[in-house]
Design a protein around this motif. Structure first.
Motif, PDB file in Angstrom:
ATOM      1  N   GLN A 150       0.818  -1.218   0.000  1.00 54.74           N
ATOM      2  CA  GLN A 150       0.000   0.000   0.000  1.00 54.74           C
ATOM      3  C   GLN A 150       0.849   1.264   0.000  1.00 54.74           C
ATOM      4  O   GLN A 150       0.351   2.344  -0.326  1.00 54.74           O
ATOM      5  CB  GLN A 150      -0.943  -0.007   1.215  1.00 54.74           C
ATOM      6  CG  GLN A 150      -2.053  -1.049   1.117  1.00 54.74           C
ATOM      7  CD  GLN A 150      -2.846  -0.947  -0.187  1.00 54.74           C
ATOM      8  OE1 GLN A 150      -3.286   0.134  -0.558  1.00 54.74           O
ATOM      9  NE2 GLN A 150      -3.013  -2.063  -0.876  1.00 54.74           N
ATOM     10  N   GLU A 151       2.131   1.117   0.367  1.00 59.46           N
ATOM     11  CA  GLU A 151       3.006   2.281   0.292  1.00 59.46           C
ATOM     12  C   GLU A 151       3.286   2.670  -1.153  1.00 59.46           C
ATOM     13  O   GLU A 151       3.820   3.742  -1.418  1.00 59.46           O
ATOM     14  CB  GLU A 151       4.321   2.002   1.019  1.00 59.46           C
ATOM     15  CG  GLU A 151       4.149   1.823   2.521  1.00 59.46           C
ATOM     16  CD  GLU A 151       5.472   1.608   3.218  1.00 59.46           C
ATOM     17  OE1 GLU A 151       6.518   1.766   2.550  1.00 59.46           O
ATOM     18  OE2 GLU A 151       5.458   1.290   4.427  1.00 59.46           O
ATOM     19  N   ASN A 152       2.942   1.762  -2.095  1.00 61.54           N
ATOM     20  CA  ASN A 152       3.101   2.064  -3.513  1.00 61.54           C
ATOM     21  C   ASN A 152       1.887   2.785  -4.086  1.00 61.54           C
ATOM     22  O   ASN A 152       1.817   2.996  -5.296  1.00 61.54           O
ATOM     23  CB  ASN A 152       3.337   0.771  -4.300  1.00 61.54           C
ATOM     24  CG  ASN A 152       4.695   0.175  -4.005  1.00 61.54           C
ATOM     25  OD1 ASN A 152       5.557   0.848  -3.474  1.00 61.54           O
ATOM     26  ND2 ASN A 152       4.894  -1.086  -4.339  1.00 61.54           N
ATOM     27  N   ILE A 153       0.909   3.130  -3.261  1.00 56.72           N
ATOM     28  CA  ILE A 153      -0.278   3.870  -3.687  1.00 56.72           C
ATOM     29  C   ILE A 153      -0.163   5.300  -3.194  1.00 56.72           C
ATOM     30  O   ILE A 153       0.108   5.562  -2.022  1.00 56.72           O
ATOM     31  CB  ILE A 153      -1.559   3.224  -3.127  1.00 56.72           C
ATOM     32  CG1 ILE A 153      -1.736   1.808  -3.684  1.00 56.72           C
ATOM     33  CG2 ILE A 153      -2.776   4.078  -3.463  1.00 56.72           C
ATOM     34  CD1 ILE A 153      -2.000   1.763  -5.163  1.00 56.72           C
ATOM     35  N   CYS A 154      -0.352   6.269  -4.067  1.00 60.43           N
ATOM     36  CA  CYS A 154      -0.317   7.682  -3.712  1.00 60.43           C
ATOM     37  C   CYS A 154      -1.512   8.012  -2.826  1.00 60.43           C
ATOM     38  O   CYS A 154      -2.670   7.788  -3.224  1.00 60.43           O
ATOM     39  CB  CYS A 154      -0.335   8.544  -4.971  1.00 60.43           C
ATOM     40  SG  CYS A 154      -0.403  10.323  -4.631  1.00 60.43           S
ATOM     41  N   SER A 155      -1.262   8.504  -1.633  1.00 61.29           N
ATOM     42  CA  SER A 155      -2.340   8.825  -0.704  1.00 61.29           C
ATOM     43  C   SER A 155      -3.192   9.990  -1.181  1.00 61.29           C
ATOM     44  O   SER A 155      -4.340  10.146  -0.775  1.00 61.29           O
ATOM     45  CB  SER A 155      -1.746   9.137   0.683  1.00 61.29           C
ATOM     46  OG  SER A 155      -0.861  10.239   0.597  1.00 61.29           O
ATOM     47  N   ARG A 156      -2.644  10.806  -2.068  1.00 59.96           N
ATOM     48  CA  ARG A 156      -3.373  11.987  -2.567  1.00 59.96           C
ATOM     49  C   ARG A 156      -4.274  11.650  -3.738  1.00 59.96           C
ATOM     50  O   ARG A 156      -5.421  12.102  -3.813  1.00 59.96           O
ATOM     51  CB  ARG A 156      -2.361  13.074  -2.945  1.00 59.96           C
ATOM     52  CG  ARG A 156      -3.002  14.370  -3.436  1.00 59.96           C
ATOM     53  CD  ARG A 156      -1.917  15.368  -3.825  1.00 59.96           C
ATOM     54  NE  ARG A 156      -2.484  16.605  -4.342  1.00 59.96           N
ATOM     55  CZ  ARG A 156      -2.806  17.643  -3.591  1.00 59.96           C
ATOM     56  NH1 ARG A 156      -2.611  17.582  -2.296  1.00 59.96           N
ATOM     57  NH2 ARG A 156      -3.313  18.738  -4.144  1.00 59.96           N
ATOM     58  N   HIS A 157      -3.751  10.836  -4.668  1.00 56.73           N
ATOM     59  CA  HIS A 157      -4.501  10.564  -5.899  1.00 56.73           C
ATOM     60  C   HIS A 157      -4.965   9.115  -6.030  1.00 56.73           C
ATOM     61  O   HIS A 157      -5.631   8.769  -7.004  1.00 56.73           O
ATOM     62  CB  HIS A 157      -3.629  10.911  -7.123  1.00 56.73           C
ATOM     63  CG  HIS A 157      -3.201  12.335  -7.157  1.00 56.73           C
ATOM     64  ND1 HIS A 157      -1.896  12.730  -6.883  1.00 56.73           N
ATOM     65  CD2 HIS A 157      -3.884  13.479  -7.402  1.00 56.73           C
ATOM     66  CE1 HIS A 157      -1.801  14.037  -6.985  1.00 56.73           C
ATOM     67  NE2 HIS A 157      -2.993  14.527  -7.301  1.00 56.73           N
ATOM     68  N   ASP A 158      -4.570   8.262  -5.085  1.00 60.30           N
ATOM     69  CA  ASP A 158      -4.959   6.845  -5.121  1.00 60.30           C
ATOM     70  C   ASP A 158      -4.487   6.184  -6.407  1.00 60.30           C
ATOM     71  O   ASP A 158      -5.167   5.334  -6.974  1.00 60.30           O
ATOM     72  CB  ASP A 158      -6.478   6.709  -4.960  1.00 60.30           C
ATOM     73  CG  ASP A 158      -6.860   5.311  -4.476  1.00 60.30           C
ATOM     74  OD1 ASP A 158      -6.025   4.681  -3.793  1.00 60.30           O
ATOM     75  OD2 ASP A 158      -7.966   4.851  -4.791  1.00 60.30           O
ATOM     76  N   GLU A 159      -3.308   6.594  -6.887  1.00 65.03           N
ATOM     77  CA  GLU A 159      -2.706   6.016  -8.080  1.00 65.03           C
ATOM     78  C   GLU A 159      -1.420   5.296  -7.704  1.00 65.03           C
ATOM     79  O   GLU A 159      -0.810   5.570  -6.674  1.00 65.03           O
ATOM     80  CB  GLU A 159      -2.383   7.126  -9.099  1.00 65.03           C
ATOM     81  CG  GLU A 159      -3.602   7.796  -9.708  1.00 65.03           C
ATOM     82  CD  GLU A 159      -4.305   6.914 -10.725  1.00 65.03           C
ATOM     83  OE1 GLU A 159      -3.650   5.972 -11.231  1.00 65.03           O
ATOM     84  OE2 GLU A 159      -5.486   7.156 -11.004  1.00 65.03           O
ATOM     85  N   VAL A 160      -1.020   4.355  -8.576  1.00 62.84           N
ATOM     86  CA  VAL A 160       0.219   3.623  -8.339  1.00 62.84           C
ATOM     87  C   VAL A 160       1.413   4.566  -8.471  1.00 62.84           C
ATOM     88  O   VAL A 160       1.490   5.369  -9.403  1.00 62.84           O
ATOM     89  CB  VAL A 160       0.366   2.450  -9.332  1.00 62.84           C
ATOM     90  CG1 VAL A 160       1.687   1.722  -9.098  1.00 62.84           C
ATOM     91  CG2 VAL A 160      -0.797   1.487  -9.183  1.00 62.84           C
TER      92      VAL A 160
END
Length: 553
Positions: A150-160
């Motif tokens: 989940q650290e590979n998911i952008c917390s701002r845009h929910d993109e990889v």
């Protein structure tokens, strides 16, 4: 063929929900089989829905199918049980608290064998199979199981997260690159990883070279100690033969033995101290090499880049590039004693005086001659950075932790190494061998060296630089200098300069402070015995004062 049949039976009579042998097996309209209680429980969770689905193929049914026990499948299960077949995986295949669970398993989860950096899902051995069979999935990046997907998911845009911003030194997603990081120097995470990988490989090469050089120095020191011991033993042996002559000669022999043993003890002690320091450096270099090697094998680009900045920089070697083995040892003593053996009694007194003088003047020290010019001092230049964990909360660190400024209260987390009552800070680097550094100052402050075990408490006598036997400090204020050690204040005269140079020869016990301008002027020199590695330090008195450790390389 028998094994193939058993393997087929295992798949057929297993429930994909509980992963155990079917109990009261039922077949739903899509053809998949389940334990009656398992599928009922699964559908009970969907009671609020009109449509019910198959957990495997996701085919939907309206209304909910009527479940009837499949007698033929039940008989097959019972027959296979008699053969000793068990469909459930061994307990060690299930995911425990420390394991990465399969994200696809519905009920009890199996251990994941791979994590996909594209799907951002972890798979067990059964569910990963599609990534090996489906051409489109074969292109996905599989790595060892990790809980940090989940650290590979952008917390701002929910993109990889697949990119890296070199301007802000952080991993970002594609939308970040056109949003808050627009106009920044951005590359793919893979490209940045390749660049950092090359840097890491270079660091590994440097460590390997340093490791080899240090091991050679240790070997040279060991040979030097052996040579000193052998030479001293031989000198003692020869001197003992003279004791057969007269009582006077016995007394002189005893004097020579004492001198030899004293010098032998001093030299061996110094050599062993240097050896211990070098062996500690070897251990640290090996640990650093292992850390870099582990990081270099990290398959996840983002994890590599996430951990890369936390690597501590390679510390400059604190010992000289070469260590000269003692050359003379005690051969002069042996020669003098052999000559005395054949001398007449009436010249014994004069000859023994020469012997004692020869022992006293032996040059067996491994320490380096103290530099004279600034250029010579710079050959021992030591990079100094300040340790935030030791900094008083009134000190602001900047310039890569080379500069400290006394100002308003800073936010620092609690740490046992932090000075709480006095405005002091220590270097991150431990100092041994020969080293030199310069401090550019503004306002009143003192430049100090101290053992790391100096107190961090409230009493000045315990933690103040120069007020105990664990620290040495030069106070610089306006037009005066004062040197402090163990609460003794020694006024020091010398030309005023905002730059103070500090030279340390740890093994020789030499500490010197210099006023640095167009010339080097010695302010104060200490000759003592250091029993531990030292740390550079600075103490402040007034808001606005600054101290910066200069870059000398």
């Amino acid at each position: 063929m028998a094994e193939k049949g058993i393997e087929l039976g295992r798949e057929t009579i297993s429930c994909s929900i509980c992963l155990d042998l079917l109990k009261d097996p039922v077949v739903i309209p899509c053809g998949h089989s389940y334990c009656m209680s398992c599928i009922e429980t699964h559908w009970d969770k969907e009671d609020e829905k009109i449509i019910h689905s198959c957990p495997q193929c996701m085919q939907t049914f309206t209304p909910k199918p009527v479940l009837v026990k499949n007698t033929i499948l039940a008989v097959l299960v019972e027959e296979l049980k008699k053969t000793g077949l068990h469909a459930a995986p061994a307990d060690h295949c299930y995911a425990g608290p420390e394991d990465v669970p399969c994200d696809v398993c519905i009920e009890r989860k199996l251990k994941a064998v791979k994590s996909c950096l594209v799907c951002l899902v972890s798979y067990c051995e059964k569910h990963i199979q599609l990534h090996y069979d489906v051409p489109q999935l074969k292109k996905h990046k599989l790595v060892d199981p990790t809980k940090k997907l989940q650290e590979n998911i952008c917390s701002r845009h929910d993109e990889v997260i697949k990119m890296f911003c070199r301007t802000d030194q952080q991993c970002i997603c594609y939308l970040c690159s056109v949003d808050e990081h627009k106009g920044h120097d951005t590359v793919s995470a893979a490209a940045e990883r390749r660049a950092r990988q090359r840097e890491l490989e270079l660091s590994q090469q440097q460590i390997q070279q340093r490791l080899q050089d240090t091991e050679k120095d240790v070997e040279l020191l060991q040979r030097g100690v052996e040579a000193v011991n052998a030479s001293a033993d031989k000198a003692v042996e020869d001197s003992e033969k003279i004791s057969e002559l007269i009582r006077l000669m016995e007394k002189k022999t005893s004097d020579v033995k004492q001198q030899i043993r004293s010098l032998q003890k001093t030299e061996v002690s110094r050599s062993k101290e240097i050896q211990e320091t070098l062996e500690q450096e070897i251990t640290e270099l090996k640990r650093k090499d292992a850390e870099l090697k582990q990081l270099s094998h990290t398959e996840d680009h983002n994890q590599f880049l996430h951990n890369y900045p936390s690597l501590s920089p390679l510390i400059q070697s604190t010992h000289s590039s070469s260590i000269n083995s003692p050359l003379r040892h005690f051969e002069g003593v042996t020669a003098a004693v052999s000559e005395v053996r054949w001398q007449l009694v009436d010249i014994l007194t004069e000859t023994w005086t020469n012997i004692s003088l020869t022992v006293t003047q032996l040059d067996v020290s491994l320490s380096q001659p103290e530099p004279k010019t600034r250029a010579e001092f710079l050959t021992y230049a030591q990079e100094i950075t300040l340790d935030p964990n030791t900094s008083n909360t009134r000190l602001l660190l900047s310039e890569g932790n080379r500069k400290a400024t006394m100002r308003e209260e800073q936010f620092y987390s609690r740490h046992p190494d932090r000075f709480t009552n006095y405005y002091q800070v220590l270097s991150r680097e431990s100092l041994t061998g020969c080293c030199y550094w310069e401090v550019e100052s503004r306002g009143r402050l003192c430049v100090a060296l101290t053992y790391k075990n100096i107190s961090r408490g409230w009493r000045l006598e315990e933690c103040g630089f120069g007020y105990n036997d664990k620290s040495w400090a030069l106070d610089h204020y306006r037009n005066s200098y004062h040197f402090y050690f163990n609460k003794v204040n020694t006024p020091v005269s010398g030309p005023q300069s905002s730059t103070i140079g500090v030279y340390l020869d740890h093994s020789a016990g030499i500490l010197s402070f210099y006023s640095v301008s167009d010339t080097m002027t010695l302010l104060h020199r200490v000759q003592t015995t250091f029993t531990q590695p030292l740390y550079a330090g600075v103490r402040f008195y007034k808001v606005g004062s600054t101290a910066e450790f200069c870059k000398l390389k």
